[in-house]
Structure formats: C-alpha cells, structure tokens
Write a protein that holds these residues in place. Sequence first.
Motif, PDB file in Angstrom:
ATOM      1  N   SER A   1       0.904  -1.615   0.226  1.00  0.00           N
ATOM      2  CA  SER A   1      -0.184  -0.254   0.063  1.00  0.00           C
ATOM      3  C   SER A   1       0.858   1.189  -0.057  1.00  0.00           C
ATOM      4  N   ASN A   2       2.228   1.452  -0.652  1.00  0.00           N
ATOM      5  CA  ASN A   2       3.014   2.527  -1.379  1.00  0.00           C
ATOM      6  C   ASN A   2       3.810   2.427   0.394  1.00  0.00           C
ATOM      7  N   ASN A   3       3.735   1.666   1.527  1.00  0.00           N
ATOM      8  CA  ASN A   3       4.160   1.523   2.235  1.00  0.00           C
ATOM      9  C   ASN A   3       5.449   0.675   2.229  1.00  0.00           C
ATOM     10  N   ALA A   4       6.816   1.785   2.476  1.00  0.00           N
ATOM     11  CA  ALA A   4       8.216   0.719   1.999  1.00  0.00           C
ATOM     12  C   ALA A   4       8.285   0.003   2.957  1.00  0.00           C
ATOM     13  N   LEU A   5       8.544  -1.325   2.606  1.00  0.00           N
ATOM     14  CA  LEU A   5       9.132  -2.567   3.648  1.00  0.00           C
ATOM     15  C   LEU A   5      10.472  -2.646   3.914  1.00  0.00           C
ATOM     16  N   ALA A   6      10.405  -3.686   5.502  1.00  0.00           N
ATOM     17  CA  ALA A   6      12.314  -3.657   5.569  1.00  0.00           C
ATOM     18  C   ALA A   6      11.953  -5.060   6.462  1.00  0.00           C
ATOM     19  N   VAL A   7      13.049  -5.887   6.029  1.00  0.00           N
ATOM     20  CA  VAL A   7      13.221  -7.297   6.693  1.00  0.00           C
ATOM     21  C   VAL A   7      12.998  -6.917   8.091  1.00  0.00           C
ATOM     22  N   SER A   8      12.126  -7.664   9.225  1.00  0.00           N
ATOM     23  CA  SER A   8      12.366  -7.141  10.865  1.00  0.00           C
ATOM     24  C   SER A   8      12.805  -8.071  11.081  1.00  0.00           C
ATOM     25  N   ALA A   9      13.786  -7.489  12.591  1.00  0.00           N
ATOM     26  CA  ALA A   9      14.762  -7.757  13.312  1.00  0.00           C
ATOM     27  C   ALA A   9      15.156  -9.630  13.640  1.00  0.00           C
ATOM     28  N   GLY A  10      16.047  -9.600  13.576  1.00  0.00           N
ATOM     29  CA  GLY A  10      15.863 -11.115  13.726  1.00  0.00           C
ATOM     30  C   GLY A  10      15.635 -11.850  12.409  1.00  0.00           C
ATOM     31  N   ASN A  11      15.861 -11.685  11.641  1.00  0.00           N
ATOM     32  CA  ASN A  11      14.793 -12.730   9.882  1.00  0.00           C
ATOM     33  C   ASN A  11      15.941 -11.968   9.120  1.00  0.00           C
ATOM     34  N   LYS A  12      15.975 -13.011   7.433  1.00  0.00           N
ATOM     35  CA  LYS A  12      16.311 -12.890   6.379  1.00  0.00           C
ATOM     36  C   LYS A  12      15.976 -13.011   5.773  1.00  0.00           C
ATOM     37  N   LEU A  13      16.092 -12.288   4.295  1.00  0.00           N
ATOM     38  CA  LEU A  13      14.918 -12.672   2.959  1.00  0.00           C
ATOM     39  C   LEU A  13      16.370 -14.087   2.318  1.00  0.00           C
ATOM     40  N   THR A  14      15.494 -14.510   1.351  1.00  0.00           N
ATOM     41  CA  THR A  14      16.267 -16.015   0.725  1.00  0.00           C
ATOM     42  C   THR A  14      16.764 -15.070  -0.510  1.00  0.00           C
ATOM     43  N   VAL A  15      17.637 -14.432  -1.709  1.00  0.00           N
ATOM     44  CA  VAL A  15      16.878 -14.495  -3.046  1.00  0.00           C
ATOM     45  C   VAL A  15      18.366 -15.071  -3.977  1.00  0.00           C
ATOM     46  N   ARG A  16      17.873 -16.154  -5.112  1.00  0.00           N
ATOM     47  CA  ARG A  16      18.263 -17.272  -5.403  1.00  0.00           C
ATOM     48  C   ARG A  16      18.441 -16.637  -6.775  1.00  0.00           C
ATOM     49  N   TYR A  17      19.651 -16.531  -7.708  1.00  0.00           N
ATOM     50  CA  TYR A  17      19.106 -16.177  -8.957  1.00  0.00           C
ATOM     51  C   TYR A  17      20.365 -17.106  -9.783  1.00  0.00           C
ATOM     52  N   ASN A  18      20.099 -17.575 -11.297  1.00  0.00           N
ATOM     53  CA  ASN A  18      21.048 -18.395 -11.683  1.00  0.00           C
ATOM     54  C   ASN A  18      22.303 -17.431 -12.423  1.00  0.00           C
ATOM     55  N   ASN A  19      23.356 -18.304 -12.204  1.00  0.00           N
ATOM     56  CA  ASN A  19      24.933 -17.940 -12.342  1.00  0.00           C
ATOM     57  C   ASN A  19      25.675 -19.116 -12.834  1.00  0.00           C
ATOM     58  N   THR A  20      26.172 -19.506 -14.537  1.00  0.00           N
ATOM     59  CA  THR A  20      26.694 -20.665 -14.733  1.00  0.00           C
ATOM     60  C   THR A  20      28.414 -20.497 -14.468  1.00  0.00           C
ATOM     61  N   VAL A  21      28.530 -19.372 -13.706  1.00  0.00           N
ATOM     62  CA  VAL A  21      30.031 -19.885 -12.702  1.00  0.00           C
ATOM     63  C   VAL A  21      30.121 -19.722 -11.495  1.00  0.00           C
ATOM     64  N   PRO A  22      29.340 -19.883 -10.590  1.00  0.00           N
ATOM     65  CA  PRO A  22      29.071 -19.437  -9.719  1.00  0.00           C
ATOM     66  C   PRO A  22      30.646 -19.782  -8.322  1.00  0.00           C
ATOM     67  N   VAL A  23      31.340 -18.942  -7.651  1.00  0.00           N
ATOM     68  CA  VAL A  23      32.305 -18.558  -7.376  1.00  0.00           C
ATOM     69  C   VAL A  23      31.477 -18.774  -5.258  1.00  0.00           C
ATOM     70  N   LEU A  24      32.455 -19.511  -4.616  1.00  0.00           N
ATOM     71  CA  LEU A  24      32.607 -19.870  -2.396  1.00  0.00           C
ATOM     72  C   LEU A  24      33.930 -18.935  -2.262  1.00  0.00           C
ATOM     73  N   ASN A  25      32.738 -18.571  -1.610  1.00  0.00           N
ATOM     74  CA  ASN A  25      33.669 -17.850  -0.819  1.00  0.00           C
ATOM     75  C   ASN A  25      33.410 -16.314  -1.148  1.00  0.00           C
ATOM     76  N   ASN A  26      32.386 -15.759  -1.930  1.00  0.00           N
ATOM     77  CA  ASN A  26      32.203 -14.432  -2.171  1.00  0.00           C
ATOM     78  C   ASN A  26      31.439 -13.951  -0.740  1.00  0.00           C
ATOM     79  N   TYR A  27      31.557 -12.126  -1.133  1.00  0.00           N
ATOM     80  CA  TYR A  27      30.876 -11.399   0.506  1.00  0.00           C
ATOM     81  C   TYR A  27      29.942 -10.773   0.129  1.00  0.00           C
ATOM     82  N   ILE A  28      29.040 -10.687   1.169  1.00  0.00           N
ATOM     83  CA  ILE A  28      27.618  -9.293   0.179  1.00  0.00           C
ATOM     84  C   ILE A  28      28.561  -8.034   0.694  1.00  0.00           C
TER      85      ILE A  28
END
Length: 308
Positions: free
Chosen positions: A122-149
Amino acid sequence: CQKNIDLFVTDPIQTFADTVWQNNLPSNAAVVSLKNELKVQNVTDSFFYANAGVVFASGNISLTVPANGLIINNGTVPAGIVKRESLLIHKKGAFIAMNMPTTINGKLLITGGAFFLGLKNSNNALAVSAGNKLTVRYNNTVPVLNNYIYNAIVDSITGLFIRWEQNIDTAFNRSLVTANGYEIQTNRLQYVQTAHLLDTAGIAQTTISLKLPPQYTNTNTVAYVSFNNIESVAGLTASVASRKFLSSLLPVNKPVTMVVISKQGSDYYLGTFQTVTNNLISGTFIQEINIVPVKKSLQNIKTYLDSL
C-alpha cells in the motif's frame, strides 16, 4: 618522463560544447542526466503476503520471505499485496549502465552479480524485520565460493550510486552457491552484490590515464574499464587539474575494453578501445590512452553495453 601511449581515433572533433571541468558538479549537469538515462529499469510484479512464509519465483530472481519476515518502516506488520521491484545485474555492461563499477576503496571486486530488491505494501516501504533474513536465488553459470555481500550506498536525493560497502553482519548476510547459481541471504533491501576482492599480491599494477577531446569533460562524460577475462568493471575518476580521467591501480597484462559515454546537448557519444593493461615504460606506472568518441543514438549505446 616518457609514457606508454595507445591512440584510437574514430571521428573528427566536434566544434561545440562546454570545455569547463568542475570540482563540484551541479545537479543539472549533463552527466547526471546521462547516468539516469542509461540506467536499466526495474521489473515490477507482486505477491500476496499474510505474514506467513512465501516463495515468490517470478522472473529471474526467486525470493523467499520467512513468516514474520517483513515490517513496515513505522513498525506495523504488512498484509495483502506486496509490490516487488527487482533487477538482476550480472553483465559488465549492466554495471556500466547502472554506474556501478565493481570496486571498493579503489580495489577490484570479482563480481558474481548484483540485484536490486524493493518491497512495498500500500505504497509503504517494507524492511526485513529484526532477527530475520530474506533469501534470493538467481542463476549463474560459474558461481564462486567464499564471496562476501556488498551493499550499495546511493545518493539520498538523486538515487545515483556512490560506492559499495562490505556488509560485515555475516550472520544475516551470506553468499552461498547452488547447483544453478547463487543463494543470497540478506536482511537488507535495495542493491546487493556478491563478490570478492581480486588478489593482486605480487602482480605489477598500472594507472590508466584517459585523454579526450576538449569538449569531453567531467560535466558530460563517464569512462570505464571493463575487464575481458574477469568479472570486473572499474570506473575512471575525473582529474580536474589535468583534464583527464584516471583509474585506480589496475593489474597489468589484463585484456580490457575502454568505454567512454558522453551527452552533449541532445546528442550522445560512444568511444570504445581494446587494449592490454601495462606499464612497459619503466618508472611511469601510467598507461596513457587517447580516445575520440563518435556520435551514437542512446539506444545504440544501450545495445552495445548489453553486449559486454
């Protein structure tokens, strides 16, 4: 001292346009308009949220929201239709179009891609609530271990990119590899990148010094170095004193594509040049390149960037 010089000339110098470089760019500078016009548009879709866990797999970004995972910024819990704005940034040309070089504090990041994620109820911006996290997945042909955010810091008024900042909250911000690409766990919305620093230990480095015709200034022009064989893009910063664009230190012996984009009046210009980073002239550590861009349509420039 002598410098190593590459020369690329494609078009006679135009005889119009402002030749002034500025330390402080005005908000109406042509380069501000250019950056906004180059940006790739977000994709908008929606899903129903009733404060229970939901998996929304529309488009090229899959989103998992845990139960009680979202909150309106005023502290209330959302319910009903959630509008999602998203964008997957995985090509080097897209990072250029978004004015988001994959560097941090002048050092190269090897990127596994980035995404934008914005949620509204309803046009109100949302945030992630405390103590929680979202999970996002997308394809990549050569994913690399040990990346950081890494999270993007953007201008609060213009929304334009300023810099990447590493997210040190690793309990809620992690980059994982799946069979098909990446799984990003995050408690932050907006722009998120998975990447790691390029190890340059023991590798000689150089600075690219880019000289353009007089009417190509920091008020109307952007310049980048796109690495051909690694997933990295470096931006060049304006040296007002020398009237050149300069890179940070870059590893030598890397094939790269120089990209220059300019807006002058209602016209657009593109210059590209293939070279190999080097510091062959002893004692300079500078690779000087001259480019004269040619007039192109905005769509032609976007098509070219999509090919990188």
